[in-house]
Design a protein around this motif. Structure first.
Motif, short mmCIF file in Angstrom:
data_model
loop_
_atom_site.label_atom_id
_atom_site.label_comp_id
_atom_site.label_asym_id
_atom_site.label_seq_id
_atom_site.Cartn_x
_atom_site.Cartn_y
_atom_site.Cartn_z
N VAL A 81 0.75 -1.04 0.06
CA VAL A 81 0.07 0.14 -0.03
C VAL A 81 0.90 1.29 -0.12
O VAL A 81 0.67 2.15 -0.81
CB VAL A 81 -0.81 -0.06 1.27
N MET A 82 2.02 1.30 0.84
CA MET A 82 2.88 2.48 1.01
C MET A 82 3.42 2.73 -0.37
O MET A 82 3.66 3.98 -0.76
CB MET A 82 3.86 2.15 1.96
N GLY A 83 4.23 1.83 -1.23
CA GLY A 83 4.89 2.23 -2.31
C GLY A 83 6.20 2.33 -2.10
O GLY A 83 6.59 2.34 -0.76
N ALA A 84 7.23 2.43 -3.15
CA ALA A 84 8.59 2.10 -2.92
C ALA A 84 8.97 3.20 -2.09
O ALA A 84 9.75 2.93 -1.16
CB ALA A 84 9.15 2.17 -4.27
N GLU A 85 8.62 4.54 -2.20
CA GLU A 85 9.27 5.61 -1.52
C GLU A 85 9.00 5.49 -0.27
O GLU A 85 9.97 5.49 0.85
CB GLU A 85 9.07 6.76 -2.00
N LYS A 86 7.75 5.55 0.35
CA LYS A 86 7.40 5.36 1.68
C LYS A 86 8.05 4.08 2.51
O LYS A 86 8.50 4.32 3.47
CB LYS A 86 5.94 5.41 1.75
N ALA A 87 7.72 2.97 1.51
CA ALA A 87 8.37 1.68 2.12
C ALA A 87 9.77 1.80 2.58
O ALA A 87 10.19 1.46 3.72
CB ALA A 87 8.06 0.92 1.26
N ALA A 88 10.62 2.43 1.85
CA ALA A 88 12.26 2.71 1.94
C ALA A 88 12.32 3.67 3.01
O ALA A 88 13.16 3.24 3.91
CB ALA A 88 12.97 3.22 0.56
N GLY A 89 11.45 4.52 3.31
CA GLY A 89 11.67 5.48 4.26
C GLY A 89 11.34 4.93 5.78
O GLY A 89 12.11 4.75 6.66
N PHE A 90 10.13 4.22 5.89
CA PHE A 90 9.68 3.23 6.68
C PHE A 90 10.76 2.37 7.23
O PHE A 90 11.34 2.09 8.46
CB PHE A 90 8.44 2.56 6.32
N TRP A 91 11.57 1.64 6.20
CA TRP A 91 12.49 0.61 6.55
C TRP A 91 13.74 1.27 7.27
O TRP A 91 14.44 0.95 8.08
CB TRP A 91 12.83 0.03 5.17
N ARG A 92 14.25 2.59 6.66
CA ARG A 92 15.43 3.30 7.41
C ARG A 92 15.10 3.68 8.63
O ARG A 92 15.82 3.71 9.50
CB ARG A 92 15.62 4.56 6.36
#
Ligand code: ADP
Ligand code: MG
Length: 335
Positions: free
Chosen positions: A283-294
């Motif tokens: 649902v988040m998509g790549a950009e948000k997912a990467a920020g969440f992971w960081r």
């Protein structure tokens, strides 16, 4: 007509491996939780343990299914107020915490909207904007309260554990096998894979991640003691007026999430968490997912974009290898 592709993850099952070829090995496959389930376990008592795991999975389905008329979730949704088992109450608390953690991307109360689209019913349709707008307020999580084993839903609100139930059942399977002293096992609930230990010879399990493009698999992941779950738009969908509508909804819009991803695979040590996160990252998509992971760094992911690009977290990249036919895909390692 709802399309439904199986199996979602290819798993490479090998025998109980050369070094331990005398270890008893058991296998079992069956259909439950709306998917194909296969399990393998190595060690003394493996066969009896897998038989019990199968029963536990059927029991989890009888508790958690949103469609089985006698399930706890079905009865709760119908009555709006019910005592549930401690397992179900705990899973609800966990689901609410995952929703909080993912800023609502994982959302266990979308059922009124999901049924408007006809998912989980025989006929699918595209609801009107007005219809969706009228249903969205019912999904507000403040309408759910859980005290001990008692759950209350404000009228119209309905729970759906579709994005977490298989992961929770996989986690329960692994914990149960551990409690029976099984050192080595692999459980695959239609794309929710969990590994227990390594293969008996000490080498990692090798799990083939699903390819959204019909090929056998995207690549191989070496795995020990963890859960690997993929959520994808190509898994369950219907077509209307030449457009595809898949079953993972963006809780903000009440429509199939269009986040630029074709699939999101997540790896963590807990099955229910992995399942919830795979849906959330989709649902988040790549950009948000990467920020969440960081910010978190306590899980790993592999995302495939609609533009055929792969984004993979650095720790996962070290033990993942793309299949030969996909070597030309663009891969970005997220650090
Ligand atoms: P699958 O069940 O195909 O493995 P998921 O784990 O991603 O895939 O779960 C999708 C299911 O979860 C849907 O069929 C629906 O029941 C429910 N669901 C849809 N969108 C969401 C969401 N944003 N958050 C939580 N559950 C969802
Ligand atoms: Mg999920």
């Amino acid at each position: 007509m709802l399309k439904f592709l199986l199996p979602l993850l290819a798993v490479f099952l090998v025998s109980c491996a050369p070094a331990a070829k005398d270890a008893p090995r058991a296998e079992r496959s069956f259909f439950a939780m709306d998917t194909y389930i296969s399990m393998t376990a190595c060690g003394d008592g493996a066969d009896a343990a897998l038989a019990e795991v199968q029963e536990r999975i059927h029991a989890a389905e009888r508790r958690l299914s949103v469609t089985l008329p006698d399930s706890e979730i079905h009865r709760l949704n119908a009555a709006g107020d019910a005592d549930v088992s401690p397992e179900t109450a705990d899973l609800l608390r966990f689901a609410l915490s995952m929703s909080d953690e993912t800023d609502g991307a994982f959302h266990p109360a979308l059922y009124p909207v999901l049924t408007a689209w006809g998912f989980t019913t025989p006929t699918q349709r595209v609801p009107s904007d007005e219809e969706i707008a009228a249903l969205l307020p019912l999904t507000d999580l403040s309408r759910i309260s859980v005290t001990g084993n008692h759950v209350t839903l404000t009228p119209g609100t309905e729970l759906d554990f579709g994005a977490i139930a298989k992961g929770a059942a996989g986690e329960d399977a692994i914990q149960f096998l551990k409690s029976r002293g099984i050192p080595s096992a692999l459980v695959n609930l239609g794309g929710n894979v969990q590994t227990l230990g390594a293969r008996p010879d000490g080498s990692p399990w090798r799990v083939g991640l699903a390819s959204p493009w019909g090929a056998e698999y995207l690549g191989l992941l070496e795995s020990k003691d963890e859960a690997i779950v993929t959520s994808g738009s190509y898994q369950r969908f219907f077509e209307a007026d030449g457009k595809k509508y898949h079953h993972i909804l963006d809780p903000a819009s009440g429509r199939p999430a269009e986040s630029g991803l074709v699939s999101a695979t997540v790896v963590t040590q807990n099955g229910a968490r992995t399942d919830a996160l795979s849906t959330a990252l989709f649902v988040m998509g790549a950009e948000k997912a990467a920020g969440f992971w960081r910010r978190k760094r306590n899980f790993d992911f592999l995302l495939i974009t609609t533009g055929k690009e792969i984004l993979i977290t650095a720790p996962l990249a070290k033990r993942f290898r793309l299949a030969d036919e996909f070597q030309n895909l663009k891969v970005t390692v997220v650090k």
